[in-house]
Enzyme design. Structure first.
Site, PDB file in Angstrom:
ATOM      1  N   ALA A  13       0.909  -1.124  -0.227  1.00  0.00           N
ATOM      2  CA  ALA A  13       0.025   0.067  -0.176  1.00  0.00           C
ATOM      3  C   ALA A  13       0.816   1.262   0.079  1.00  0.00           C
ATOM      4  CB  ALA A  13      -0.655  -0.040   1.231  1.00  0.00           C
ATOM      5  N   SER A  14       0.907   1.972  -1.041  1.00  0.00           N
ATOM      6  CA  SER A  14       1.677   3.141  -1.108  1.00  0.00           C
ATOM      7  C   SER A  14       1.638   4.237  -0.096  1.00  0.00           C
ATOM      8  CB  SER A  14       1.603   3.471  -2.723  1.00  0.00           C
ATOM      9  OG  SER A  14       1.654   2.735  -3.552  1.00  0.00           O
ATOM     10  N   SER A  15       2.479   5.094  -0.195  1.00  0.00           N
ATOM     11  CA  SER A  15       2.411   6.277   0.742  1.00  0.00           C
ATOM     12  C   SER A  15       1.155   6.849   0.343  1.00  0.00           C
ATOM     13  CB  SER A  15       3.527   7.128   0.438  1.00  0.00           C
ATOM     14  OG  SER A  15       3.322   8.550   0.520  1.00  0.00           O
TER      15      SER A  15
END
Length: 347
Positions: A34-36
């Protein structure tokens, strides 16, 4: 509590159990995350989803960005997410369902073919949102985007930046670069990437050392003193960074021993602390980087406001000022000797 952090959700394509110890081990590689939140927000801002837009989300992962797209478009039936990993696709669908969202979740390779839900009368999308690093933009994404629609992706050849493309009536797409980013590569484009992290640089340096001996067709090393220092190429301005990444294949970096290195995985340039340059492999990478820097300087040191990317059915390339002219031509001298890399300067 909210945090602007990347959360790893899979290791080694699911072959390694996701534990803190495994995640920290140098022998494992994250394959989904899950990206920034800030980076996700930036990508969605560039995407500019409007109520009623049909959205394709490439790389469903946890389902998070698909859910955000469903919220922005106002109807989850308008969102299609494609995930190549069956386990991740199943997890994404389950996560979305728990939130009361039911977009179409498709298991497959979005880089080669796209299955469109029957509700899509013309098979076209208004927005394509990509959550994996791209070195060569699959043209199928342009084909399946309505003229005037946007494609937002992490362009990663190797130094990553968000790229927003707008599809034109003639079947091409063009646009400009945004924020610096780092995403896991599209699975069909996963090649060694020595530029993303310092430990990867060091590993690639070791591989190049080992591979440079014993090859009958390896050119001899070329050694000379630098006419100028390394400062002009280290920590380059964003515009120069994009040009070095796309035309040369990387930007120089400082090793733990203090030497300055530049490599494409086969060729290598090393500048020792005394200013002596050694180039090995088929390409003179430092010469190419200096050539790009001189051409960039002659052009007035263009920034990201003057540099973009164009995709056509036949080619794709970085450009300066004119979307119809590849940078290797516009920069003149930089075109001499620079090899095409990552599909970015083809044509």
């Amino acid at each position: 509590m909210y945090s602007d952090s990347v959360i790893v959700t899979q290791l080694d394509g699911g072959r390694t159990a996701l534990t803190p110890a495994n995640a920290a081990a140098p022998s494992t590689a994250p394959s989904c995350a899950a990206s920034s939140p800030l980076l996700v927000t930036a990508g969605l801002r560039h995407l500019a989803v409007r109520p009623g837009d049909r959205v394709l989300d490439v790389g469903g992962g946890t389902g998070w960005t698909s859910g955000l797209c469903a919220y922005l478009t106002g109807d989850d039936a308008l969102v299609t997410t494609v995930e190549i990993d069956p386990d991740l696709a199943r997890t994404a669908a389950e996560n979305l369902a728990r939130c009361g969202l039911h977009p179409s979740v498709v298991t497959g390779d979005a880089a080669t073919e796209l299955q469109t839900p029957h509700s899509h009368s013309d098979g076209l999308f208004d927005r394509v949102h990509v959550t994996c690093g791209i070195t060569h933009v699959p043209y199928v994404w342009v084909e399946r985007t309505r003229p005037g629609g946007h494609i937002v992706l992490p362009y990663n050849p190797p130094i990553g930046r968000l790229l927003r493309l707008t599809v034109l009536d003639d079947g091409s797409a063009t646009g400009r670069f945004g924020e610096e980013c780092s995403y896991m590569p599209l699975r069909s484009q996963r090649l060694p990437q020595p530029h993303q992290h310092q430990h990867q640089h060091q590993h690639q340096h070791q591989q190049t050392d080992e591979g440079a001996t014993g090859a009958d067709d390896t050119p001899p090393s070329r050694v000379r003193s630098l006419e100028f220092g390394t400062e002009s190429l280290l920590d380059p301005a964003p515009g120069l960074q994009v040009l070095l990444a796309s035309l040369v294949g990387d930007e120089p970096w400082v090793s733990g021993s203090g030497s300055v290195l530049l490599t494409d995985g086969v060729s290598r340039a090393t500048v020792d602390e005394g200013g002596r340059l050694t180039q090995t492999g088929p390409r003179d990478l430092w010469d190419e980087a200096e050539s790009v820097h001189r051409a960039w300087t002659r052009q007035g040191r263009p920034g990201l406001d003057r540099i973009g990317f164009t995709v056509t059915p036949e080619r794709q390339y970085v450009w300066v000022d004119d979307p119809a002219v590849p940078a290797v031509r516009a920069l003149g001298e930089a075109a001499a000797g620079t090899a095409t890399t990552a599909g970015a300067s083809v044509g």
